[in-house]
Design a protein around this motif. Structure first.
Motif, short mmCIF file in Angstrom:
data_model
loop_
_atom_site.label_atom_id
_atom_site.label_comp_id
_atom_site.label_asym_id
_atom_site.label_seq_id
_atom_site.Cartn_x
_atom_site.Cartn_y
_atom_site.Cartn_z
N TYR A 1 39.32 -38.96 50.16
CA TYR A 1 39.65 -39.00 48.73
C TYR A 1 40.81 -39.96 48.49
N LEU A 2 40.73 -40.72 47.40
CA LEU A 2 41.80 -41.63 46.99
C LEU A 2 41.94 -41.56 45.48
N TYR A 3 43.16 -41.32 45.01
CA TYR A 3 43.45 -41.29 43.58
C TYR A 3 44.52 -42.35 43.31
N VAL A 4 44.16 -43.31 42.44
CA VAL A 4 45.04 -44.44 42.12
C VAL A 4 45.23 -44.50 40.60
N GLN A 5 46.42 -44.88 40.18
CA GLN A 5 46.69 -45.11 38.76
C GLN A 5 46.96 -46.60 38.57
N PHE A 6 46.28 -47.19 37.60
CA PHE A 6 46.50 -48.58 37.22
C PHE A 6 47.21 -48.59 35.87
N VAL B 1 41.79 -43.80 38.52
CA VAL B 1 40.62 -44.19 39.31
C VAL B 1 40.59 -43.31 40.55
N GLU B 2 39.43 -42.69 40.79
CA GLU B 2 39.27 -41.82 41.95
C GLU B 2 38.09 -42.27 42.79
N PHE B 3 38.25 -42.17 44.10
CA PHE B 3 37.20 -42.47 45.06
C PHE B 3 37.03 -41.24 45.94
N ALA B 4 35.81 -40.76 46.09
CA ALA B 4 35.54 -39.60 46.94
C ALA B 4 34.38 -39.91 47.86
N VAL B 5 34.58 -39.67 49.15
CA VAL B 5 33.52 -39.86 50.14
C VAL B 5 32.71 -38.56 50.21
N THR B 6 31.39 -38.69 50.03
CA THR B 6 30.52 -37.53 50.13
C THR B 6 29.53 -37.76 51.26
N ASN B 7 29.20 -36.72 51.97
CA ASN B 7 28.24 -36.78 53.08
C ASN B 7 28.65 -37.78 54.14
N SER C 1 49.42 -47.70 41.55
CA SER C 1 50.15 -46.74 42.37
C SER C 1 49.15 -45.79 43.01
N ILE C 2 49.28 -45.59 44.31
CA ILE C 2 48.45 -44.60 45.00
C ILE C 2 49.13 -43.25 44.81
#
Length: 83
Positions: free
Chosen positions: A10-15, A26-32, A2-3
């Motif tokens: 930024y993306l936060y997903v639950q598995f 699970v988290e994804f963050a774009v930096t720079n 589930s998103i």
């Protein structure tokens, strides 16, 4: 999966595990604007039988197929993912 939260950097997903219903965050963050940082964590305890490492390795392999530079999660470099 589930998103839970998604925006441009930024993306936060639950598995949820199919067998017992355990939730992993699970988290994804774009930096720079060029680098993506990833965090994958089990909510309960610290023994996930390597599920988080397998998930991250699958994601990184998919990114490598698309030309991204994405490391493999190994026991030597990331021992906490292999409890």
């Amino acid at each position: 999966f589930s998103i839970i939260n998604a925006n441009a950097d930024y993306l936060y997903v639950q598995f949820e595990s199919m067998k017992h219903g355990f939730i992993d965050d699970v988290e994804f963050a774009v930096t720079n604007g060029q680098e993506v940082q990833v965090r994958s964590s089990s909510r309960i305890g610290n023994l996930d039988l390597g599920v988080n490492a397998k998930r991250l390795n699958w994601i990184s392999s998919q990114l490598r197929e698309k030309g991204w530079t994405a490391p493999v999660i190994t026991k030597e470099d990331y021992p906490d993912y292999f409890n």
